[in-house]
Design a protein around this motif. Sequence first.
Motif: not given
Length: 442
Positions: A351-355, A370-372, A440-442
């Motif tokens: 459920d990871e949705k962060r950029p 993440s946008q894909a 790896v979050p932005d």
Amino acid sequence: MKKIIAAIAGLLCILTAYAMEKNVTPIDRNSTIKTDYIVLGMGCFWGAEKRMGEIPGVLDVESGYAGGDLPGVGYQQILNHERMLSAGRTTARNHAEVIKVTFDPAKVTLETVLAKFWENHNPTQGDRQGNDVGSNYRSAIYYHDAAQQDLALSTQKVYQQALNTAGYGLITTEILPLKNYITAEEYHQNYLQKNPNGYCGLGGAGVKYPASNPKIAQTNVAADAATATRMKPLDGKDLNFAQQLVIFEAEQCEFCKQFDEDILSRWQSEVPVVATLNANPPTGWVLEKPLFAAPTIVLFRNGKEVTRYTGYNGEHTNFWKWLGFQLLSPEQQKVAFAQGTEPPFTATNLDEKRPGKFVDPITGATLFLSQAKFNSGTGWPSFFDPVEGSVTLHDDHSHGMNRIEVRSASSGIHLGHVFDDGPPPSYKRYCINGNVLKFVPD
């Protein structure tokens, strides 16, 4: 008469074939070339033979033994004698592993040969060379006339000044008349030609022999400084004590260059890595056993070696698999290396949705952005597009199904499968095991 001529021709063919196998120019009976030779000890003769054989004008390099009190011995006898010396059971001087360098004085001077001798090993180490320890690995020049003795002593003096400038100690090379030379066994001759992944063991001190031509000397300054820095022992205090990869390399090592190009130049893994030309462990750290070949990649944890990968010849997926077994959990290994599948709805990043980005857990290479990512409802992280060039696709007929397997291009590990029921614009669904994705979050 014809039989005699045929026999002579056959003998010449045999001699020519032997010369080619030994990397020696076949003897020309009409030649007026005058050759000379000198016998040198540089540690293990395998690497020494290869290094000195690369000098233009050198006609032949033969591995052998010399300088000891024993008139006739072989490799095993020398090793046994060294053990007796260490135990104090004999005082007879042991032979050194040496090479007999035959050269054409019209094409290469003895000074050039000796300059390469000094450069291609560390002559300050006494009865050892790198991790090869014993009097049979001592540095030595065995001459056969007064002119060779004089030149050996004069080049030693010149190189000692260069070593002093670089901060090294005194040269321990013995310079003596040649005695009791014995040709080594056939399997030792041209060893690294027969065994390209074999042990070399030579690193040198990283100090060039001072060139007599000032222009040449000036162009060598920058290269000498860089090499000398990499020759110095690593300081354990400057490294990551908890987990650190050390790449032990050697000068003029083609396999090391290939590893640097294939792996090191693209390094994105979270594991800190450093390369060195010094064969000793970082100060205060411990190697489990001596190094055997270059490159050798050692994983240290808490200052101690836990595992190593020896040699490299382009098999990058094997290297990453080795490292993966050190970094991944058993559950991750089952997916990555055995094409396993995690239970649905168990991935922590489902459920990871962060950029951010999803990367290979071994190499650190980016696989998906993440946008894909989209919610497919299947229970596994799903993406409609990978980063270009990050994955490879393979036919998979396991379990009685026809599917397309997805692997990481950088490490070769199994990621999941791709299906044609995804959203636009690709209409693909990359169904990926979350346990082999690191976010790896932005």
